[in-house]
Write an enzyme that holds these catalytic residues in place. Structure first.
Site, mmCIF file in Angstrom:
data_model
loop_
_atom_site.group_PDB
_atom_site.id
_atom_site.type_symbol
_atom_site.label_atom_id
_atom_site.label_comp_id
_atom_site.label_asym_id
_atom_site.label_seq_id
_atom_site.Cartn_x
_atom_site.Cartn_y
_atom_site.Cartn_z
ATOM 1 N N HIS A 172 0.833 -1.208 0.000
ATOM 2 C CA HIS A 172 0.000 0.000 0.000
ATOM 3 C C HIS A 172 0.869 1.261 0.000
ATOM 4 O O HIS A 172 0.611 2.202 -0.763
ATOM 5 C CB HIS A 172 -0.910 0.004 1.229
ATOM 6 C CG HIS A 172 -1.718 1.256 1.370
ATOM 7 N ND1 HIS A 172 -2.956 1.418 0.769
ATOM 8 C CD2 HIS A 172 -1.465 2.418 2.026
ATOM 9 C CE1 HIS A 172 -3.424 2.616 1.056
ATOM 10 N NE2 HIS A 172 -2.533 3.250 1.816
ATOM 11 N N GLU A 173 1.888 1.274 0.846
ATOM 12 C CA GLU A 173 2.759 2.446 0.911
ATOM 13 C C GLU A 173 3.538 2.623 -0.389
ATOM 14 O O GLU A 173 3.769 3.752 -0.831
ATOM 15 C CB GLU A 173 3.713 2.346 2.101
ATOM 16 C CG GLU A 173 3.020 2.272 3.455
ATOM 17 C CD GLU A 173 1.987 3.363 3.668
ATOM 18 O OE1 GLU A 173 2.141 4.464 3.101
ATOM 19 O OE2 GLU A 173 1.013 3.119 4.392
ATOM 20 N N HIS B 54 1.585 4.479 -2.922
ATOM 21 C CA HIS B 54 1.707 5.939 -2.866
ATOM 22 C C HIS B 54 2.947 6.417 -3.625
ATOM 23 O O HIS B 54 2.931 7.471 -4.263
ATOM 24 C CB HIS B 54 1.784 6.407 -1.416
ATOM 25 C CG HIS B 54 0.481 6.316 -0.678
ATOM 26 N ND1 HIS B 54 -0.698 6.849 -1.171
ATOM 27 C CD2 HIS B 54 0.169 5.746 0.522
ATOM 28 C CE1 HIS B 54 -1.670 6.621 -0.310
ATOM 29 N NE2 HIS B 54 -1.176 5.948 0.724
#
Length: 225
Positions: free
Chosen positions: A95-96, A99
């Site tokens: 998920h990170e 980004h």
């Protein structure tokens, strides 16, 4: 009685979201991935596969303190996720990195959110000052200014939603395409990401509800003039 129910809802919604993400994370942090990779390895592999060799993967302190820093170009993973081999850790790491990929592609909502950060920070702090001045002095213009400032913070919360959902969608695509998780593990990874997303939904919901309440009060103040 109505106000009591209202304030209870404002407290219950975010508390429920936090409990949901913690319980889901704790559950799947005990379930290892079939590939046995750590969160740090997950992040590094996905970054490299997307040509983000300049983005570093770092360990950070704190529980679920994971985040991507666009200023330093670093994916920062909490200790458990950095070293752990769990489905939860893999999902959070991916998920990170999602980004970081958004940053590379200049994802519109991410850029808009970054632009809103300084505005949201000071407007959120100042909004209640003007609202309270407006209430105690019955100056509707001050009250309205407070509402406008608060609306900037609410906008930030709303813009955050597509940023987070998109990062989670990218995370799932990367986890599957890179072979980090098997088909049977997709459901578990999605549960972790969905639970985490609920914290942002809860925060945005509370912010919108509070803004609407203040607007209704302002409407009443206008009617009394």
């Amino acid at each position: 009685m109505g106000y009591l129910i209202y304030f209870l809802l404002l407290m219950i919604i975010p508390i429920w979201a936090q409990m949901k993400v913690k319980s889901t994370y704790n559950k799947f942090s005990k379930v290892p991935t079939s590939t046995g990779v750590t969160g740090a390895e997950v992040a590094r592999r996905i970054l490299d596969e997307n040509g983000l060799y300049n983005v570093k993967v770092l360990e950070t302190n704190g529980f679920l303190s994971d985040h991507y820093n666009p200023m330093t170009k670093t994916v920062n993973l909490s200790t458990d996720n950095y070293h752990g081999h769990s489905i939860a850790g893999a999902a959070v790491a991916a998920h990170e990195v999602g980004h970081a990929i958004q940053d590379k592609e200049a994802y519109a909502f991410l850029r808009f959110r970054h632009a809103l950060v300084p505005v949201a920070n000071w407007s959120s702090n100042l909004s209640w000052i003007f609202i309270l001045i407006g209430i105690f002095t019955t100056m509707t213009s001050m009250y309205l200014l407070g509402i406008i400032l608060m609306a900037a913070g609410v906008l930030f919360q709303l813009v955050t939603l597509p940023v987070e959902f998109n990062a989670s969608s990218r995370a799932m695509d990367q986890l599957v395409s890179s072979g980090i998780i098997r088909n049977s593990e997709e459901r578990e990874a999605k549960k972790v990401l969905s639970a985490a997303a609920m914290t942002y939904v809860a925060a945005a919901s509370v912010a919108v509800i509070e803004l609407l309440r203040l607007i209704l009060i302002y409407t009443g103040m206008q009617s009394d003039d």
